[in-house]
Design an enzyme around this catalytic site. Structure first.
Site, PDB file in Angstrom:
ATOM      1  CD  GLU A  44     -12.665 -13.577  12.980  1.00 18.06           C
ATOM      2  OE1 GLU A  44     -12.929 -14.566  13.660  1.00 18.06           O
ATOM      3  OE2 GLU A  44     -12.674 -12.402  13.442  1.00 18.06           O
ATOM      4  CE  LYS A 117     -11.674 -16.421  16.949  1.00 18.43           C
ATOM      5  NZ  LYS A 117     -12.698 -15.489  16.418  1.00 18.43           N
ATOM      6  CB  CYS A 154     -10.623 -12.466  15.804  1.00 19.77           C
ATOM      7  SG  CYS A 154     -11.639 -11.026  16.269  1.00 19.77           S
TER       8      CYS A 154
END
Length: 295
Positions: A44, A117, A154
């Site tokens: 990331e 995300k 994440c």
């Protein structure tokens, strides 16, 4: 059914400049490809320090569009090594509108797709809500020459709904590019428990969805100071879990590493035949999952 292929995980720390980080990443993609990997994932926000430790308006200058420098550099690497590359980046979508995103780049350098995300954390030292608008593309899976892959980022890794939704799109493997680590003041007391929880929840996604999971973390220590938002020690430990939840490849906590693992679609099929969790889902009974709470 597609053939077995090799996934490559690039566990790395950023270089001193973004340009140097892109050069470094391209070199590590080449190293992963030389080790046999045909689908390669970077961590990331790999091209910069983890700027989300604090709230700083100047950090928005790190963002870039898609296409832009990161996708151009990694598309060139993908073409050079006949590989699919997952390239996470800080996306500038428009004035004042930014996402924590990744681009999937095919072996010809083409943009296969984008994931933004969906779950955005906000904790001391992880001030991501200040920077990132939640993704609006939904959960996605991407067709590649090696088969369909899923990509989440994440904080998404803690949510079983995200893993399930991506699995239902046909993904053989879920990649989780990550930037997670310890606050040094908490490491002695909570460090082993936090790392174990991180591994356990992702192994569980592999088991309950009958697919492979690849967590790709950064490594190294960034920042200064003892307070939250000061120093973060990224714990590396990138790993691949198979559909039974077994860790079949694992990197150390404190070193840059190229990790590879074979991904076997036939084993996904075999596991799901014996553990048919997807078959036995009660989709007629899950309406309450669309509510925030059962008020």
């Amino acid at each position: 059914m597609s053939a077995t292929f090799t996934a490559g995980l690039v566990q790395m720390a950023p270089a001193k400049t973004k340009a140097a980080s892109l050069q470094k990443a391209a070199s590590l993609v080449a190293e992963a490809a030389a080790a046999g990997a045909s689908v390669i994932c970077l961590p990331e926000l790999f091209a910069t320090p983890y700027f989300c430790r604090t709230q700083d308006h100047a950090a928005f200058d790190l963002a870039e569009p898609i296409p832009g420098p990161t996708t151009q550099a990694l598309a060139k690497a993908a073409r050079a090594h006949d590989a699919t590359v997952l390239a996470p980046l800080f996306e500038r979508r428009g004035p004042g509108l930014y996402h924590n995103s990744l681009a999937v780049l095919g072996p010809n350098g083409e943009l296969i797709g984008i994931y933004r995300k969906m779950h955005i954390p906000h904790d001391p030292g992880f001030e991501e809500k200040f920077y990132f608008t939640p993704g609006d593309l939904g959960f996605r899976a991407f067709p590649t020459p090696d088969g369909t892959i899923g990509a989440l980022i994440c904080w998404d890794q803690w949510f079983p709904e995200a893993a399930r939704a991506t699995a239902l799109l046909g993904a053989l493997i879920l990649f989780y590019p990550t930037a997670i680590g310890w606050h040094p003041s908490e490491k002695a007391e909570f460090g082993p428990t936090q790392l174990d929880a991180w591994q356990t929840v992702q192994r569980a996604h592999a088991i309950t969805n009958g697919l492979y999971v690849a967590a790709v973390n950064r490594v190294g220590t960034e920042g200064k100071g003892k307070n939250h938002g000061g120093t973060l020690e990224f714990w590396g430990s990138s790993f691949v879990a198979d559909p039974m939840g077994r860790i079949i490849a694992k990197a150390p906590t404190d070193a840059e590493t190229i990790l590879t693992a074979d991904i076997d679609p036939a084993f996904v099929e075999q596991t799901r035949r014996h553990w048919p969790f997807l078959r036995d889902r009660r989709i007629d009974a899950y309406d309450g999952l669309l509510d925030l709470w059962a008020d």
